[in-house]
Design a protein around this motif. Structure first.
Motif, short mmCIF file in Angstrom:
data_model
loop_
_atom_site.label_atom_id
_atom_site.label_comp_id
_atom_site.label_asym_id
_atom_site.label_seq_id
_atom_site.Cartn_x
_atom_site.Cartn_y
_atom_site.Cartn_z
N ASP A 86 0.85 -1.18 0.00
CA ASP A 86 0.00 0.00 0.00
C ASP A 86 0.89 1.24 0.00
N ARG A 88 0.39 4.04 1.04
CA ARG A 88 0.25 4.86 2.26
C ARG A 88 1.17 4.38 3.38
N SER A 89 1.84 3.25 3.18
CA SER A 89 2.77 2.70 4.16
C SER A 89 3.84 1.93 3.40
N PRO A 110 -6.24 6.68 -2.56
CA PRO A 110 -6.86 7.40 -1.44
C PRO A 110 -5.75 8.01 -0.57
N ASN A 111 -6.07 9.05 0.14
CA ASN A 111 -5.12 9.69 1.06
C ASN A 111 -3.83 10.10 0.35
N GLN A 112 -3.98 10.91 -0.67
CA GLN A 112 -2.82 11.32 -1.47
C GLN A 112 -1.77 12.05 -0.63
N ARG A 113 -2.19 12.77 0.37
CA ARG A 113 -1.23 13.47 1.24
C ARG A 113 -0.33 12.46 1.95
N THR A 114 -0.93 11.39 2.48
CA THR A 114 -0.15 10.35 3.16
C THR A 114 0.81 9.69 2.18
N GLU A 117 3.72 12.04 1.55
CA GLU A 117 4.59 12.10 2.74
C GLU A 117 5.45 10.84 2.85
N GLU A 118 4.87 9.69 2.51
CA GLU A 118 5.63 8.44 2.51
C GLU A 118 6.73 8.47 1.44
N SER A 156 -9.45 11.17 -7.72
CA SER A 156 -9.25 12.57 -7.34
C SER A 156 -8.17 13.16 -8.25
#
Length: 193
Positions: A86, A88-89, A110-114, A117-118, A156
């Motif tokens: 994933d 996001r991690s 999903p969670n493009q900001r996360t 940042e990753e 998005s």
């Protein structure tokens, strides 16, 4: 893996994906990677699916990371190193890769900001995050946005200008490499002082 976007669709269409998608734009992607402050030895293609874009990258070590097992089977059949994971991690150490690419997939995440940042975390200082996306402000882009809504994707989209502002807020130094229906942004991680 829960909440990973449109993965079920990509698992189902994996055998047909490369037949309907155009090849990745090697020249533009490699121009984006060339914006790194040092040679790109290790690149991770996030959401790399079947590996069609990974194959176009000019780097000795290339890894495809995707949540879709069906798409990764296609990439493995092409002889590419693959990790199911994933975005996001990310399963990489801090500052352990020279470049990260996302080709035609960031809008599905999903969670493009996360995710951003990753990517920032795993990039070496001076490394680059190259994103190729579809511009929703172009006529073809408006059509794509409408089509993805019809099939109920959780997409998005962002224009090149919106994506560069977003990446600046995460801490990158972004620049637009190419514009049009499909555009590319290269975002450099600042060197540590």
């Amino acid at each position: 893996m829960h909440g990973v976007g449109d993965v079920r669709f990509f698992d189902r269409i994996a055998p047909l994906y490369d037949l309907v998608m155009p090849p990745a734009e090697a020249e533009t992607l490699n121009a984006a990677l060339a914006r790194a402050d040092h040679p790109v030895e290790r690149v991770v293609d996030i959401g790399g699916g079947s590996g069609r874009a990974t194959l176009a990258l000019d780097a000795p070590e290339k890894v495809v990371l995707d949540v879709s097992a069906g798409m990764l089977r296609r990439a493995q059949n092409r002889g590419l190193d693959c990790i199911r994971g994933d975005a996001r991690s990310l399963p990489f150490a801090d500052e352990s890769v020279d470049a990260v690419t996302v080709v035609d997939a960031f809008h599905h995440m999903p969670n493009q900001r996360t995710v951003a940042e990753e990517v920032y975390r795993i990039l070496e200082p001076g490394g680059v995050f190259a994103i190729s996306e579809f511009d929703p402000e172009t006529p073809l882009g408006r059509g794509l946005v409408a089509a993805e809504r019809v099939v109920r994707f959780g997409s998005s989209f962002a224009s090149p200008r919106e994506l560069t502002r977003f990446l600046e807020r995460v801490g990158f130094e972004p620049s637009i490499v190419d514009t049009g229906f499909e555009y590319t942004v290269a975002a450099k991680k600042r060197e540590s002082h």
